[in-house]
Write a protein that holds these residues in place. Structure first.
Motif, PDB file in Angstrom:
ATOM      1  N   VAL A 137       0.883  -1.163   0.000  1.00  0.00           N
ATOM      2  CA  VAL A 137       0.000   0.000   0.000  1.00  0.00           C
ATOM      3  C   VAL A 137       0.922   1.215   0.000  1.00  0.00           C
ATOM      4  N   TYR A 138       0.692   2.096  -0.965  1.00  0.00           N
ATOM      5  CA  TYR A 138       1.472   3.317  -1.134  1.00  0.00           C
ATOM      6  C   TYR A 138       0.643   4.461  -0.569  1.00  0.00           C
ATOM      7  N   PHE A 139       1.168   5.170   0.435  1.00  0.00           N
ATOM      8  CA  PHE A 139       0.374   6.190   1.109  1.00  0.00           C
ATOM      9  C   PHE A 139       1.216   7.427   1.401  1.00  0.00           C
ATOM     10  N   LEU A 140       0.524   8.544   1.624  1.00  0.00           N
ATOM     11  CA  LEU A 140       1.185   9.819   1.903  1.00  0.00           C
ATOM     12  C   LEU A 140       1.106  10.139   3.389  1.00  0.00           C
ATOM     13  N   ASP A 141       2.175  10.757   3.906  1.00  0.00           N
ATOM     14  CA  ASP A 141       2.111  11.268   5.268  1.00  0.00           C
ATOM     15  C   ASP A 141       1.386  12.623   5.217  1.00  0.00           C
ATOM     16  N   PRO A 142       1.172  13.289   6.352  1.00  0.00           N
ATOM     17  CA  PRO A 142       0.417  14.550   6.338  1.00  0.00           C
ATOM     18  C   PRO A 142       1.029  15.652   5.474  1.00  0.00           C
ATOM     19  N   ASP A 143       2.330  15.571   5.173  1.00  0.00           N
ATOM     20  CA  ASP A 143       2.980  16.575   4.334  1.00  0.00           C
ATOM     21  C   ASP A 143       3.131  16.130   2.889  1.00  0.00           C
ATOM     22  N   GLY A 144       2.622  14.961   2.546  1.00  0.00           N
ATOM     23  CA  GLY A 144       2.715  14.481   1.174  1.00  0.00           C
ATOM     24  C   GLY A 144       3.968  13.685   0.872  1.00  0.00           C
ATOM     25  N   ASN A 145       4.758  13.341   1.901  1.00  0.00           N
ATOM     26  CA  ASN A 145       5.912  12.468   1.685  1.00  0.00           C
ATOM     27  C   ASN A 145       5.407  11.084   1.305  1.00  0.00           C
ATOM     28  N   LYS A 146       6.042  10.463   0.322  1.00  0.00           N
ATOM     29  CA  LYS A 146       5.590   9.184  -0.209  1.00  0.00           C
ATOM     30  C   LYS A 146       6.150   8.017   0.596  1.00  0.00           C
ATOM     31  N   LEU A 147       5.234   7.159   1.052  1.00  0.00           N
ATOM     32  CA  LEU A 147       5.578   6.001   1.855  1.00  0.00           C
ATOM     33  C   LEU A 147       4.942   4.755   1.256  1.00  0.00           C
ATOM     34  N   GLU A 148       5.436   3.608   1.680  1.00  0.00           N
ATOM     35  CA  GLU A 148       4.884   2.329   1.246  1.00  0.00           C
ATOM     36  C   GLU A 148       5.008   1.340   2.392  1.00  0.00           C
TER      37      GLU A 148
END
Length: 132
Positions: A97-108
């Motif tokens: 699952v590819y998701f964004l943190d509250p600032d839009g940093n890209k995480l998976e």
């Protein structure tokens, strides 16, 4: 000689908001917080949140966290129930699952490792793949 990863630092705009996100959703352990940052850890990796002018990547660059296969569905549901934005759909082996943190940093969050990826490449190689 380099020996491995030392730490990861990401820019954030709000320490309190990001600290809550990374501890509550990602599951990091918080160690210290100050006016413009915080130190956390996850699985032995030191992670720094640092207030700055946030400019998330517009490319595929992202940070991927390991997750056990049996925990994946619950984790993805938790993100979706909270309205966390997903920035990409998974097309590779293993659950991701590819998701964004509250600032839009890209995480998976990814269930699998290098060995499972290499095994998948033997079955379905990328265009121009060369084994080294």
């Amino acid at each position: 000689m380099l020996q491995g990863l030392n730490h990861i630092t990401i820019a954030i705009s709000d320490v309190v908001r990001s600290l809550a996100f990374y501890t509550e959703f990602v599951g990091m352990k918080a160690h210290v917080r100050w006016d413009r940052g915080a130190y956390l850890s996850l699985g032995g990796v030191w992670f720094c949140l640092s207030c700055d002018d946030v400019s998330p990547s517009q490319d595929y660059s992202h940070i991927a966290f390991d997750i056990a296969e049996q925990d994946f569905a619950e984790f993805r549901k938790k993100l979706r129930d909270a309205g966390v934005i997903e920035w990409k759909q998974n097309v590779s082996e293993g659950d991701s699952v590819y998701f964004l943190d509250p600032d839009g940093n890209k995480l998976e969050a990814h269930s699998g490792d290098l060995q499972t990826r290499l095994k998948a490449l033997k079955e379905k190689p990328y265009s121009g793949l060369e084994w080294l």
